[in-house]
Each structure stands twice: as structure tokens, then as C-alpha cells.
Design a protein around this motif. Sequence first.
Motif, short mmCIF file in Angstrom:
data_model
loop_
_atom_site.label_atom_id
_atom_site.label_comp_id
_atom_site.label_asym_id
_atom_site.label_seq_id
_atom_site.Cartn_x
_atom_site.Cartn_y
_atom_site.Cartn_z
N ASN A 161 0.86 -1.17 0.00
CA ASN A 161 0.00 0.00 0.00
C ASN A 161 0.91 1.23 0.00
O ASN A 161 2.13 1.10 0.01
CB ASN A 161 -0.94 -0.01 1.21
N SER A 162 0.32 2.39 0.00
CA SER A 162 1.10 3.64 -0.07
C SER A 162 2.16 3.71 1.02
O SER A 162 1.91 3.30 2.17
CB SER A 162 0.16 4.84 0.08
N GLY A 178 7.07 3.45 6.83
CA GLY A 178 5.75 3.06 7.32
C GLY A 178 4.74 3.17 6.19
O GLY A 178 4.83 4.07 5.35
N SER A 179 3.75 2.25 6.18
CA SER A 179 2.87 2.15 5.02
C SER A 179 1.42 1.95 5.40
O SER A 179 1.09 1.57 6.54
CB SER A 179 3.35 0.98 4.14
N GLY A 180 0.57 2.17 4.40
CA GLY A 180 -0.84 1.87 4.56
C GLY A 180 -1.13 0.39 4.67
O GLY A 180 -2.26 -0.01 4.99
N ASP A 181 -0.11 -0.47 4.41
CA ASP A 181 -0.31 -1.92 4.56
C ASP A 181 -0.15 -2.38 6.00
O ASP A 181 -0.12 -3.58 6.27
CB ASP A 181 0.64 -2.69 3.64
N LYS A 202 -2.77 -2.51 13.19
CA LYS A 202 -4.00 -2.98 12.54
C LYS A 202 -4.55 -1.96 11.54
O LYS A 202 -5.60 -2.18 10.95
CB LYS A 202 -5.06 -3.29 13.60
N ASP A 203 -3.85 -0.85 11.39
CA ASP A 203 -4.29 0.18 10.43
C ASP A 203 -3.05 0.89 9.90
O ASP A 203 -1.92 0.56 10.26
CB ASP A 203 -5.25 1.16 11.11
N SER A 522 6.19 6.74 -1.83
CA SER A 522 5.16 7.17 -2.76
C SER A 522 3.86 6.37 -2.64
O SER A 522 3.83 5.27 -2.07
CB SER A 522 5.69 7.05 -4.20
N TYR A 523 2.83 6.96 -3.23
CA TYR A 523 1.54 6.28 -3.37
C TYR A 523 1.66 5.05 -4.25
O TYR A 523 0.81 4.17 -4.22
CB TYR A 523 0.55 7.28 -3.98
#
Length: 532
Positions: A161-162, A178-181, A202-203, A522-523
Motif C-alpha cells: 500500500n502507499s 511506514g505504510s498503509g499496509d 491494525k491500520d 510514494s503512493y
Amino acid sequence: STHMTDSSTQVAAPASATAAVAAPAPAGEPQAPAPAQAPAPAPAPAAAAVATTPSINSDGSKKSVIAQFVSGENSEATGPQLELALDTTSTQLEELINKLLNNEEPLPYAFYVHDTEVKEALPKDKITSEEEIVKIVYVPQAIFRVWPVCRSTGTLTGHTNSVVCVQFSPTGTQLASGSGDTTVRLWDVMTHTPVKTFSGHKDWVMCLAWSPDEKYLASGSKDGDVRLWDVAKGRQHGQPFLGHRGFISSIAWEPWAANAACTRFVSSSKDGSIRVWNVNTHRLELSFSGHTQPVMCLKWGGRGFIYSGGRDRVVNVYKAATGQLLRTLRGHAHWINAMSLSTDYVIKTGPYDHEFHPVTSPEEAQQRAASRLETALAQRAPGASSPAGERIVTGSDDGTLILWNVDTGKPISRMTGHQQQVMSVVFSPDGRLIASGSYDRSIKIWDGFTGKFIHTFRGHVGAVYQLSWSADSRMLISGSKDSTMKLWDLYTMKMRVELPGHADEVFAVDWSVNGDCVASGSYDQTLKIWRR
């Protein structure tokens, strides 16, 4: 020739003040300190140490001025008064001051006349009176130079993820993302390979912060959890730090100068709370109140204060030892998004200067960190009579920045010019400049002592999300919604190079403190490493 005299000595200036003493640097390159020149074969008569009248052209205009060098560090006069040609360059001034100070090796300096930096020749528009003795304030520059990055040497893949945040460790030898995953990853900067993946959040992971001794990495997520990772062991250190009820917006560690053991850090949240945690006991030590809306930015300063800014449009100053609210700074008309301290770089690097001498004990590290911090706090504006101390600047959704005097609680300057939200604001490592990036696609440079506007960089076609300085304060890199990064030269005040490569928005950039490389996130779910 231009000469200097006092009651007992006569010192020749480098060649003629009206002639170049060194070949100009190539376009886009800062001028390096020029080597010392031998005196001209047939010197002209020396100017008096205290000259009375500058030389005049046949048309009545001045061709020279009477000048006095003044130290920007203590405001004391250096050497005698000199008669200098109006077209004297910064390179020639640099040679003169190195001779006056008897420097065995030439050192780099910046020069100011009436708060205007001398880039090419003395600013004639600032010299208005024929009787004026022009004060030329000189300020030491970084004695090392960081090479400009110009190419991507590797793409780091693995996140699904981003990539929201990237951060080098205090010595620049390790990189975290750190990521959105929901994961945090450590990377080997040289081989461009993953070292460790930390799972547990968890987020989305919203922020990262290295401990000053690089033993731990703290991360905060959108679900309100703060977790601590043991870097050497490659695993989570204890249980999550629980208590926040909203996403974690920022994390900051207590400076090494104040805590040799590096055992405390502070976190802020959307719930408006600020909490100080102890690494060893894994317990909450202090909880601060004072904000009525989400806290968006947070700093642990070098004077024992914790600073926070939020969507309630105020900056709160707390005493770190007790959590007491000391002062509330009011002035912004909308949300506060970003904050920077003039001591940020010194606090981050702790005991390490540009040579990165190893430390043998936590006590030695604390002593060296405290010494470097004391030097930063004693810094003065050019020509000022007293230290500037620790300065704080904030950027807001109202499009303005405010440079604050923490002791009085009043603005030093309200900095206007951006047309949309200010999303990033950073002091240069030497504390003399401020850079701001905005949704209006521009980057602005400001004086770090007065808040005076200096320059606008334009080139991005999308919002500017994040900025990062080179360690020598001579270059700035920006990441943008337009998927590019751009490198800006603070000497020429021009874009040095454009760095395309990402397939989507660049959310995060960081320049390693050792100057070796830049990391971007990056996104498009990747990181990139950029080098010279």
C-alpha cells in the motif's frame, strides 16, 4: 590594490578589490572558498585604518566604500576599517576575512550588508550615505559540502500500500518506512534490500521516530496504537502503548542532551491528547491536556519544553518534566499542520557532527550532545547583540507561517505569501533559513531569525507535500503530488535537477544526515534511493 593598516601593521588584501581573485564557479555551482592570493607586485598606497572619505568617480558616484567586518556570532568588530571597491565579490571578502582571522586553511563564510546577503558584489542599493561606514557581517558556513543527488540507484519494493513515511536513523546508516499496509520495514541502504518487516499494527502507519541512540524505532498508527520496535533484535519491544483514542499524528523522543539513557518519548493524537511514555517501565508517565481538537504536530525541544500544534489553531508549550502548560501561542486563523524548531537538526544528530566520531558511553554521548545543543541555542542573527535561542515556526491551513518568540508568546513574524495550505515547514540544519511547501505548488524560503521573505521556488505542478534539507544547508529537496522530486540550490536560488521516477504522488522524503543519499516514499507503494 586594496590594503589594510593599523597602527603597527599593513596587510595586503587579495589582489585588487575591483578585479576577480578566482575563476567563477560553473553555473549552478556554489563558489568554493578561493585560495589565498599573493600580494600584487606593485601595491597602491594603503588605505588608512579609519578612512574618512570613499573614492569618487569623475561623475560624482562612489567607486568605493569604507567597510568594517563584524562577527555574526558575537557582533564584535574584526580588524580595521577598510576601503573596498563597490564591486568587491563575496569570494574576495572571503579571502579578506580568512586573512584577518589568520585561518591556516581558508574557511567558507556568508556575508551580509543590512540583512542582505552578498552574492556577487556589495549591494549598492543598501549603501545610501557617502559618510556611512558599511558593516559587513560575516557568518561561518558548513566546512563540509554535500554532493547533490541526481539519479535513482534503486527501487525498494515490498509494501503493498502507499508509503506514508520514511526516515533515516540519526547517523544515516539505517532507513525505516511506514505504510498503509500496516507494516514498518527496515532497509539496507547500500544493497537496497529489506532487513526486517515489523507487523502488529491494525491500520495505516502514520508516523515514525528513531530513538537518539538508534536502539528503538517508535511507530504510530491510524488505530491509535503506539508500538516500539527493538532494531537489533528485530522484534516488538513489549506490548503496545495504549491510551490514545484517535490516529497517532506525531512522535518525538526526549533529546539525548537531556536523557543519556534515551528512555522517554511523547506521542500526540487526533483525540487531542499528548502522552509521555517510558521505554523501560512501558508505562504512561505524563498526560497533557490543553488542546480542544486534534493535535497534528509535536516537538520535544532542547530547552526542556514540548511544543504542540493542532486544529484548534493554537500552539501549546509544556514543561516536559511536569506536563505543566506554560504558554499558549495564538495567531493562526485555521488548522496548524506543520512545525519546526531551529534546533531540530542538532537534536536529531545528538553527539554526532559531520565527522561522526564514535561515542564510547551514553554519558559521553550526552555531554557531546549537550555541547552541540548549547552552541545552537547561543546562535545569533547577523548583527544581533543577544542569542536567538530556540525558535519555533508553524505552518497553517490559512496559508501563513508564524515564527514565534517562545519566551514572550508573541510572533516574531507573520509570514504571508502562500495562496493555499502550508503542509511542510523545516528549519535548515544551521538554523538560518526556513523552507515552506504548500498546496499552491510553491516552495518559499524565509530568514530563520526574522521571518523575512527571501525567495519563491516554482516548478512543481502539484501540491508540495514534504521538504528535506541537505546537512550543509546548501540544498533542499521536495516531494510532490505531481510524482516528482526536485532539488533546489540555495546559492543560485534555482532548481538544480528534477528527479522523476515514481509512478504516483510522493508523500515522504528524507535526506540522510551523513549526506550520502535521499529516500522517498510514494503512493505507488515503493521507496526510491537517490544518490549523486
